[in-house]
Design a protein around this motif. Structure first.
Motif, PDB file in Angstrom:
ATOM      1  N   ALA A 207     -87.994  82.990 -97.900  1.00  0.00           N
ATOM      2  CA  ALA A 207     -88.124  82.674 -96.400  1.00  0.00           C
ATOM      3  C   ALA A 207     -87.888  81.165 -96.035  1.00  0.00           C
ATOM      4  CB  ALA A 207     -89.240  83.137 -95.793  1.00  0.00           C
ATOM      5  N   ILE A 208     -86.950  80.852 -95.314  1.00  0.00           N
ATOM      6  CA  ILE A 208     -86.801  79.611 -94.989  1.00  0.00           C
ATOM      7  C   ILE A 208     -87.554  79.306 -93.606  1.00  0.00           C
ATOM      8  CG2 ILE A 208     -84.967  77.679 -94.306  1.00  0.00           C
ATOM      9  CD1 ILE A 208     -84.520  78.404 -97.034  1.00  0.00           C
ATOM     10  N   ARG A 209     -88.525  78.610 -93.684  1.00  0.00           N
ATOM     11  CA  ARG A 209     -89.549  78.255 -92.578  1.00  0.00           C
ATOM     12  C   ARG A 209     -90.024  76.893 -92.125  1.00  0.00           C
ATOM     13  NH1 ARG A 209     -92.326  82.692 -91.490  1.00  0.00           N
ATOM     14  NH2 ARG A 209     -92.474  83.170 -93.697  1.00  0.00           N
ATOM     15  N   LEU A 210     -89.691  76.258 -90.960  1.00  0.00           N
ATOM     16  CA  LEU A 210     -90.019  75.142 -90.718  1.00  0.00           C
ATOM     17  C   LEU A 210     -91.450  74.852 -90.645  1.00  0.00           C
ATOM     18  CD1 LEU A 210     -87.227  74.260 -87.626  1.00  0.00           C
ATOM     19  CD2 LEU A 210     -87.773  72.921 -89.806  1.00  0.00           C
ATOM     20  N   ILE A 211     -91.805  73.626 -90.674  1.00  0.00           N
ATOM     21  CA  ILE A 211     -93.141  73.062 -90.579  1.00  0.00           C
ATOM     22  C   ILE A 211     -93.464  72.821 -89.301  1.00  0.00           C
ATOM     23  CG2 ILE A 211     -94.973  71.663 -91.494  1.00  0.00           C
ATOM     24  CD1 ILE A 211     -93.525  71.474 -94.137  1.00  0.00           C
ATOM     25  N   GLY A 212     -94.536  73.292 -88.572  1.00  0.00           N
ATOM     26  CA  GLY A 212     -94.678  72.984 -87.189  1.00  0.00           C
ATOM     27  C   GLY A 212     -93.860  73.754 -86.196  1.00  0.00           C
ATOM     28  N   ASP A 213     -93.873  73.267 -84.958  1.00  0.00           N
ATOM     29  CA  ASP A 213     -93.161  73.958 -84.004  1.00  0.00           C
ATOM     30  C   ASP A 213     -91.594  73.638 -84.075  1.00  0.00           C
ATOM     31  OD1 ASP A 213     -92.707  75.071 -81.244  1.00  0.00           O
ATOM     32  OD2 ASP A 213     -92.014  73.175 -80.735  1.00  0.00           O
ATOM     33  N   PRO A 214     -90.905  74.834 -84.210  1.00  0.00           N
ATOM     34  CA  PRO A 214     -89.374  74.776 -84.605  1.00  0.00           C
ATOM     35  C   PRO A 214     -88.669  73.835 -83.702  1.00  0.00           C
ATOM     36  CG  PRO A 214     -90.049  77.016 -85.053  1.00  0.00           C
ATOM     37  CD  PRO A 214     -91.261  76.223 -84.061  1.00  0.00           C
ATOM     38  N   GLU A 215     -88.694  74.054 -82.281  1.00  0.00           N
ATOM     39  CA  GLU A 215     -87.979  73.253 -81.227  1.00  0.00           C
ATOM     40  C   GLU A 215     -88.445  71.630 -81.402  1.00  0.00           C
ATOM     41  OE1 GLU A 215     -87.356  72.890 -76.479  1.00  0.00           O
ATOM     42  OE2 GLU A 215     -88.104  74.770 -77.244  1.00  0.00           O
ATOM     43  N   THR A 216     -89.568  71.387 -81.576  1.00  0.00           N
ATOM     44  CA  THR A 216     -89.745  70.133 -81.680  1.00  0.00           C
ATOM     45  C   THR A 216     -89.331  69.410 -82.769  1.00  0.00           C
ATOM     46  OG1 THR A 216     -91.996  70.346 -80.673  1.00  0.00           O
ATOM     47  CG2 THR A 216     -91.851  68.454 -81.757  1.00  0.00           C
ATOM     48  N   ARG A 217     -89.280  70.181 -84.228  1.00  0.00           N
ATOM     49  CA  ARG A 217     -88.816  69.615 -85.318  1.00  0.00           C
ATOM     50  C   ARG A 217     -87.077  69.330 -85.221  1.00  0.00           C
ATOM     51  NH1 ARG A 217     -92.109  69.230 -89.223  1.00  0.00           N
ATOM     52  NH2 ARG A 217     -90.745  67.379 -89.577  1.00  0.00           N
ATOM     53  N   TYR A 218     -86.633  70.533 -84.459  1.00  0.00           N
ATOM     54  CA  TYR A 218     -85.057  70.426 -84.482  1.00  0.00           C
ATOM     55  C   TYR A 218     -84.708  69.220 -83.386  1.00  0.00           C
ATOM     56  CZ  TYR A 218     -84.388  75.023 -86.670  1.00  0.00           C
ATOM     57  OH  TYR A 218     -84.181  75.909 -87.459  1.00  0.00           O
ATOM     58  N   ARG A 219     -85.618  68.998 -82.459  1.00  0.00           N
ATOM     59  CA  ARG A 219     -85.272  68.005 -81.327  1.00  0.00           C
ATOM     60  C   ARG A 219     -85.506  66.499 -82.113  1.00  0.00           C
ATOM     61  NH1 ARG A 219     -84.327  68.851 -76.505  1.00  0.00           N
ATOM     62  NH2 ARG A 219     -84.900  70.904 -75.419  1.00  0.00           N
ATOM     63  N   GLU A 220     -86.400  66.691 -83.175  1.00  0.00           N
ATOM     64  CA  GLU A 220     -86.630  65.183 -84.006  1.00  0.00           C
ATOM     65  C   GLU A 220     -85.466  64.812 -84.858  1.00  0.00           C
ATOM     66  OE1 GLU A 220     -91.886  65.504 -84.652  1.00  0.00           O
ATOM     67  OE2 GLU A 220     -90.144  65.913 -86.287  1.00  0.00           O
ATOM     68  N   ASP A 221     -84.826  66.032 -85.595  1.00  0.00           N
ATOM     69  CA  ASP A 221     -83.588  65.859 -86.303  1.00  0.00           C
ATOM     70  C   ASP A 221     -82.887  66.841 -86.285  1.00  0.00           C
ATOM     71  OD1 ASP A 221     -81.724  65.290 -87.890  1.00  0.00           O
ATOM     72  OD2 ASP A 221     -83.142  64.640 -89.791  1.00  0.00           O
ATOM     73  N   PRO A 222     -81.803  66.986 -85.279  1.00  0.00           N
ATOM     74  CA  PRO A 222     -81.039  68.113 -85.100  1.00  0.00           C
ATOM     75  C   PRO A 222     -80.307  68.643 -86.443  1.00  0.00           C
ATOM     76  CG  PRO A 222     -80.553  66.755 -83.255  1.00  0.00           C
ATOM     77  CD  PRO A 222     -81.583  66.174 -84.411  1.00  0.00           C
ATOM     78  N   VAL A 223     -80.194  67.699 -87.414  1.00  0.00           N
ATOM     79  CA  VAL A 223     -79.414  68.126 -88.707  1.00  0.00           C
ATOM     80  C   VAL A 223     -80.197  69.109 -89.407  1.00  0.00           C
ATOM     81  CG1 VAL A 223     -78.824  67.073 -90.929  1.00  0.00           C
ATOM     82  CG2 VAL A 223     -78.085  65.940 -88.953  1.00  0.00           C
ATOM     83  N   ARG A 224     -81.617  69.498 -89.077  1.00  0.00           N
ATOM     84  CA  ARG A 224     -82.548  70.453 -89.767  1.00  0.00           C
ATOM     85  C   ARG A 224     -81.759  71.861 -89.390  1.00  0.00           C
ATOM     86  NH1 ARG A 224     -87.684  67.257 -88.058  1.00  0.00           N
ATOM     87  NH2 ARG A 224     -88.152  66.027 -89.857  1.00  0.00           N
ATOM     88  N   MET A 225     -80.949  71.735 -88.443  1.00  0.00           N
ATOM     89  CA  MET A 225     -80.449  73.138 -88.107  1.00  0.00           C
ATOM     90  C   MET A 225     -79.417  73.517 -89.217  1.00  0.00           C
ATOM     91  SD  MET A 225     -80.079  73.415 -83.959  1.00  0.00           S
ATOM     92  CE  MET A 225     -79.688  71.516 -83.609  1.00  0.00           C
TER      93      MET A 225
END
Length: 445
Positions: free
Chosen positions: A164-182
């Motif tokens: 499983a590919i899973r983000l650490i923390g709140d996904p929306e916040t983490r994507y906003r911090e760095d959109p390249v994570r998508m």
């Protein structure tokens, strides 16, 4: 996880990475192999990346290594250079809300955009904080050469087992911090044959437009990782599924969705064939150049623009081509900054498509001697496979031409010239009658 509970071993770690780890420890600092190297060894994959995390600051790292250079303004990193091998060393990241007063006063330490994207991030912390600041659980794994333990702060080992590919923390916040994570989520899913967890996948489409804020130069680096690593075709399909591809190639996406159905199908098949070809070459350790794949992506948008200019302007075919080239490349550069060293061979590949079609006289030999002939010919082969008809015949002609003797090549060129001449109809101009003749001509009753 103690040594007897995992498969990570120093024998799989590069000598240069081990040198860095041991010297940092000898200098009195904590040092861990972190991220992809640990993850891949747990998956049974030969590691290629050996990133190191430490509590030493970039300046302290530089004081330990004469072969160190500090890079980055957004993220301050140390690169330890061993010839062509570079070991990246990062200081443990801390949380923004835990930064001390001195760091808060320093504008160079941390900065966020209105969308929540981190523009500058040099707040340092502990290993625990560093783990929480990493993007995916499978990358928050730390290996110590001091006691050979693995430290798992976010359940990364369990996610590796569950694939499983899973983000650490709140996904929306983490994507906003760095959109390249998508884009990274897609890349890790295809590379590691894993699935993106539902909570990590859910915000991707709504937040995809944040990729417009990423500098084109950084997007080019992501293009290389996505499309020149042996998983181009799989990444292409997943990027389109999550509506991310259009932020890499907007003109291509527009052509795939709004063009005529037949053209749409032809363009899609051609791009996928080029990606499959690139994947096969990479996976069999053959050389590839990003220029070839970029030329394939933009070939149909370029061709359509050339045809449109020919129909709507008085430009010569050559001027129409270069005007279209400028327009298509300018549009693409807004999304991905293609370096000039790749733009030149792209242009050569495109120009050769016309040169390879003109084989009369000495033209065939000039095209054959072109420095980029092989790339242009390979490109023509792919076109022939998709377009068929005259393009396929032309590709076969060049295949036979390369294998023929010099005398046979001359005969092939003469036959092309003869065929062209026979298609031309020479009309003899009638001499107009003079006015005197018209006057003397008998009139009909």
């Amino acid at each position: 996880m103690s040594r007897d509970q995992h498969t990570v071993s120093r024998k799989f770690i590069s000598d240069n990475a081990l040198k860095v780890l041991y010297r940092l420890q000898k200098g009195g600092y904590e040092a861990y192999l972190v991220g992809g190297g640990v993850r891949d060894m747990l998956l049974g994959i030969e590691p290629k990346d050996f990133d190191i995390a430490t509590n030493a600051t970039p300046e302290q790292i530089k004081a330990l290594f004469r072969n160190c250079r500090l890079i980055g303004r957004r993220f301050r990193l140390a690169h330890i250079v061993f010839g062509r091998d570079i070991i990246e060393v990062a200081t443990f990241r801390g949380h923004h809300d835990s930064a001390n007063d001195k760091q808060k006063e320093c504008k160079k330490t941390s900065k966020q955009s209105a969308d929540g994207m981190l523009l500058r991030d040099n707040i340092y912390g502990s290993i625990d904080e560093d783990a929480e600041r990493r993007d995916f659980t499978i990358n928050a794994l730390y290996y110590s050469v001091k006691n050979f333990n693995i430290y798992d702060f976010a359940g990364g080992v369990a996610d590796i087992e569950q694939r499983a590919i899973r983000l650490i923390g709140d996904p929306e916040t983490r994507y906003r911090e760095d959109p390249v994570r998508m884009l990274r989520a897609v890349r890790f899913a295809t590379k590691l044959d894993m699935n993106i967890s539902s909570e990590t996948a859910e915000p991707i489409k709504p937040l995809a437009s944040l990729l417009n804020n990423i500098p084109p130069a950084r997007m080019f680096e992501e293009f290389l990782k996505l499309f020149v690593s042996g998983k181009a075709l799989a990444n292409f399909h997943m990027l389109r599924d999550y509506e991310l591809f259009k932020y890499l190639f907007p003109t291509v996406e527009q052509g795939l969705t709004t063009a005529d159905a037949d053209d749409n199908e032809q363009m899609s098949r051609f791009i996928q064939l080029a990606m499959n070809n690139t994947d096969e070459r990479i996976n069999t350790n053959q050389r590839v150049t990003p220029a070839f794949l970029l030329a394939a992506f933009l070939w149909y948008p370029l061709s359509r623009q050339v045809n449109q200019l020919k129909q709507t302007t008085q430009l010569t075919p050559q001027d129409a081509f270069f005007a279209a080239l400028h327009e298509v490349m300018s549009e693409q550069q807004r999304s991905i900054a293609v370096p000039k060293r790749f733009q030149a061979p792209m242009k050569d590949i495109w120009i050769l498509q016309d040169k390879l079609a003109r084989r009369e006289g000495k033209r065939a030999y000039k095209a054959f001697e072109h420095p980029k002939f092989r790339a242009g010919y390979d490109f023509l082969l792919l076109r022939g496979e998709i377009e068929g008809g005259e393009t396929a015949e032309l590709a076969k002609w060049w295949t036979d031409f390369q294998a023929a003797t010099h005398e046979a090549q001359q005969m092939m060129v003469k036959s092309v010239s003869g065929a062209r001449s026979s298609r031309r109809t020479v009309r003899k101009r009638r001499k107009p009658r003079s006015n005197a003749n018209k006057a003397s001509a008998p009139k009909a009753d």
